[in-house]
Design a protein around this motif. Structure first.
Motif, short mmCIF file in Angstrom:
data_model
loop_
_atom_site.label_atom_id
_atom_site.label_comp_id
_atom_site.label_asym_id
_atom_site.label_seq_id
_atom_site.Cartn_x
_atom_site.Cartn_y
_atom_site.Cartn_z
N ARG A 426 0.83 -1.20 0.00
CA ARG A 426 0.00 0.00 0.00
C ARG A 426 0.87 1.26 0.00
O ARG A 426 0.65 2.20 -0.78
N HIS A 429 2.55 1.50 -3.52
CA HIS A 429 1.57 1.77 -4.58
C HIS A 429 1.01 3.19 -4.45
O HIS A 429 0.71 3.83 -5.46
N GLU A 430 0.88 3.64 -3.21
CA GLU A 430 0.35 4.99 -2.99
C GLU A 430 1.28 6.03 -3.60
O GLU A 430 0.85 6.96 -4.28
N HIS A 433 1.04 5.94 -7.31
CA HIS A 433 -0.22 6.57 -7.73
C HIS A 433 -0.12 8.09 -7.69
O HIS A 433 -0.55 8.80 -8.60
N GLN A 434 0.51 8.58 -6.62
CA GLN A 434 0.66 10.05 -6.47
C GLN A 434 1.50 10.62 -7.62
O GLN A 434 1.32 11.76 -8.04
N GLU A 452 -5.94 -3.52 -5.16
CA GLU A 452 -5.42 -2.31 -5.81
C GLU A 452 -6.33 -1.88 -6.96
O GLU A 452 -6.51 -0.69 -7.23
N ARG A 455 -9.01 0.04 -5.48
CA ARG A 455 -8.57 1.31 -4.88
C ARG A 455 -8.12 2.34 -5.91
O ARG A 455 -8.39 3.53 -5.77
N TYR A 456 -7.46 1.88 -6.96
CA TYR A 456 -6.81 2.86 -7.85
C TYR A 456 -7.47 2.99 -9.23
O TYR A 456 -7.26 3.98 -9.92
#
Ligand code: S2G
Ligand code: ZN
Length: 485
Positions: A426, A429-430, A433-434, A452, A455-456
Motif C-alpha cells: 500500500r 503503490h500509494e 499513484h501520487q 489495488e 482502490r486505484y
C-alpha cells in the motif's frame, strides 16, 4: 453462475472427467498425485492450487471442446501457460479445471519477408526467439522466465521484460490472434496485416485480459531485422537522477538505438556478488547505483556490421557523461562473453534476493522522468515505516518500471516480515499513484492485486471491464475471480 464456494463443493459432474478424457485423451488429463504439481505449484510459493483435473489439449478444436464441456457442466476453467506468473493469475481452486496449453507448442510458420511468424500459444518464448533467429529475424520479447514461459501467457498478461524501451510490451509485438471464447467458438484473427481498420481491435482486448475473455491458442507475431551488432555497457552512478540523465544522453548518442536500460541498486549488485557463483563486482569501486545499457544496430556501415560505429557512439556518450560528472565509472564489454556476463548480472540480482530472507515485491511504473522522485520518496517511506527493512530496488528504468522490492530486516522473523506484505504494498503503490504511475507495470493483476484494482482504477474503467466480461463470458467460465475485482 454458482459462487466459488458452491462450485468447490459441487461433486464433479459424473461424467465430466470421462468426457474430458475422451476429448484430450486419457494420458493428457491429469487428475491427481505428483503429476499435478507442475500445474498447481506457483513460482513464489504464495499460492497453492487445487483442481478437478488438468486438461492438456493438442489443438484449438480440443480447447474449444473442453470449454464447451466444462461450460455445459457449470465448471469454470483456469487457462494456464508456463505457470511462471507471479500474481496468481493461473491459480485454481478444487472445483475448477486447469486447461494448460503446453502441448500446443508448434512454430506454425516464419515469414521473413513479411517480418512475421505464427506460433501456437504453448510455444516457449525462448523457442520463439530461436525460430525467428534461424530465419535471420529478431523477436525482441526477453525476460527472466523465457526458458519456461509460453507466448500465450506472455500475451495474456502483456508481459514486459528488458527490451520494452526499444520494442514495446508484448501488446506491441503481436499482429493477430486466435482464441477460444467462453461459448467454445474459435475466433480467428490470425492475420499478419499491419493495417486493418475494420472494427474493434479484438486482438488488443484479449492481450492482457489474463484468460478472462478468451483462451489465446495461437498468435501472429511481429519480427524485426536481426541486430548485426550490440554494445553492452555497465555504468556506476551516484543516484537515480544521474541514471535518468545518462539515459537521455545515450539515447541521443546512439541515434536512439538503446534496447535496454536497467537500473540496479548497490544492495542488489552486492547481493549477486555475494550469493551467485562466478558473479564478480563489475566495476573497480562500489557505486550506489548501476545501469546496464544495451544498444543494438542492424547498420552495415564500417564493414564490421556497424560494431565499431555503434561502439564509437556509445563510448563518446559515456565519455561526455563522465567528463560532465554524470557517471562515476563505466565499462563497455570487449567481447560477446563479457557482454553476456554484464547482462547476466541483471538476472543474478533477481535470483540473489532469495538469499536475503523474505522479499516483499513490487512491480510499479511511473513516468520515466519521475523515477528518481519515486525512488527517493519510496526509500524514505519504507525506512520510516520499517527502519531495519532493506530496500532492494532494481528494474527497467528505460520504461519507468521499477521493482522496488524490500528484503527482510536481519533482526525480524521472516513470517512477521512477510505479514507486512500488504501494508508495504500500500505504501509503495500509494507513492506510484501520487506520481501518476501504475501499481502493476508488467506482471498483471491476477488475484494478488484485486484490492489495488478497487482502490486505484477509476469507476468508469471498472464498470466497462465488468460489462465487457459479462458480454464475452456471461457464465463466468473463464478464469473467474481474476483481474476484475
Ligand atoms: C524482473 C522478474 C520477476 C520478479 O526481473 O524484471 O520482472 O521476480 C522481474 O520480480
Ligand atoms: Zn521486470
Amino acid at each position: 453462475m454458482e459462487d466459488t464456494a458452491q462450485m468447490k463443493n459441487r461433486p464433479a459432474a459424473p461424467d465430466l472427467l470421462e468426457r474430458l478424457a475422451r476429448i484430450v485423451g486419457d494420458k493428457h488429463l491429469v487428475t491427481g498425485g505428483d503429476k499435478l504439481r507442475p500445474y498447481t505449484e506457483e513460482l513464489r510459493g504464495r499460492y497453492h492450487s487445487e483442481c478437478r483435473a488438468v486438461a492438456l489439449p493438442a489443438h484449438s478444436a480440443q480447447v474449444a471442446a473442453v470449454v464447451e464441456c466444462c461450460a455445459a457442466a457449470g465448471v469454470s476453467i483456469v487457462p494456464q501457460g508456463g505457470n511462471t506468473g507471479t500474481m496468481g493469475g493461473a491459480v485454481a481452486h478444487a472445483g475448477q479445471v486447469i486447461l494448460n496449453l503446453a502441448r500446443m507448442n508448434r512454430v506454425l510458420e516464419v515469414d521473413p519477408v513479411n517480418y512475421a511468424m505464427r506460433v501456437e500459444a504453448g510455444c516457449i518464448l525462448a523457442n520463439v526467439q530461436a525460430a525467428a533467429a534461424a530465419h535471420g529475424r529478431f523477436f525482441p520479447l526477453s525476460l527472466g522466465a523465457q526458458g519456461s514461459c509460453q507466448i500465450g501467457g506472455n500475451l495474456a498478461t502483456n508481459a514486459g521484460g528488458i527490451n520494452v524501451l526499444r520494442y514495446g510490451n508484448t501488446r506491441d509485438l503481436v499482429l493477430g490472434l486466435e482464441a477460444v471464447l467462453a461459448d467454445g467458438r474459435i475466433w480467428d484473427g490470425l492475420n499478419s496485416l499491419r493495417k486493418n481498420n475494420t472494427g474493434y481491435d479484438l486482438k488488443n482486448l484479449l492481450v492482457g485480459s489474463e484468460g478472462t475473455l478468451g483462451i489465446i491458442t495461437a498468435a501472429t507475431l511481429k519480427l524485426f531485422p536481426a541486430p548485426l551488432c550490440r554494445v553492452v555497457a555497465l555504468a556506476g552512478l551516484a543516484d537515480a537522477a544521474a541514471a535518468l540523465a545518462l539515459l537521455g544522453r545515450l539515447r541521443d548518442a546512439s541515434s536512439d538505438r538503446l534496447s535496454t536500460f536497467e537500473l540496479m541498486s548497490d544492495i542488489a549488485v552486492q547481493s549477486a556478488v555475494k550469493h551467485i557463483a562466478g558473479q564478480t563486482d563489475p566495476l573497480r569501486g562500489r557505486h550506489r547505483w548501476y545501469a546496464l545499457i544495451v544498444a543494438d544496430s542492424t547498420n552495415q556501415e564500417g564493414g564490421d556490421g556497424g560494431q565499431s560505429a555503434l561502439r564509437g557512439e556509445m563510448e563518446a556518450g559515456l565519455a561526455r557523461a563522465m567528463d560532465d560528472g554524470v557517471l562515476q565509472d563505466a565499462v563497455i564489454a570487449d567481447s560477446e562473453s563479457q557482454a553476456r556476463r554484464l547482462v547476466l548480472l541483471r538476472e543474478n540480482i533477481v535470483e540473489a534476493q532469495q538469499f536475503e530472507g523474505g522479499s516483499i515485491k513490487h512491480d510499479v511504473s511511473v513516468p520515466v522522468a519521475s523515477v528518481p522522485e519515486f525512488i527517493r520518496r519510496t526509500h524514505a517511506a519504507i525506512k520510516k515505516a520499517m527502519p531495519h527493512a532493506r530496500p532492494y530496488p532494481y528494474g527497467h528504468m528505460g520504461d519507468g518500471n521499477i521493482h522496488f522490492n524490500i528484503s527482510q530486516p536481519p533482526d525480524m522473523d521472516r513470517q512477521a516480515f512477510l505479514d507486512q506484505w500488504r501494508p508495504m504494498n500500500r505504501l509503495v503503490h500509494e507513492i506510484a499513484h501520487q506520481l501518476g504511475g501504475s501499481f502493476s507495470a508488467e506482471h498483471g493483476v491476477g488475484i494478488t492485486k484485486l484490492e489495488e484494482m478497487k482502490r486505484y482504477k477509476d469507476p468508469v474503467s471498472l464498470a466497462l471491464y465488468r460489462r465487457i466480461k459479462r458480454a464475452l463470458d456471461p457464465g463466468d467460465v473463464l478464469n473467474p475471480g481474476k483481474l476484475n475485482p
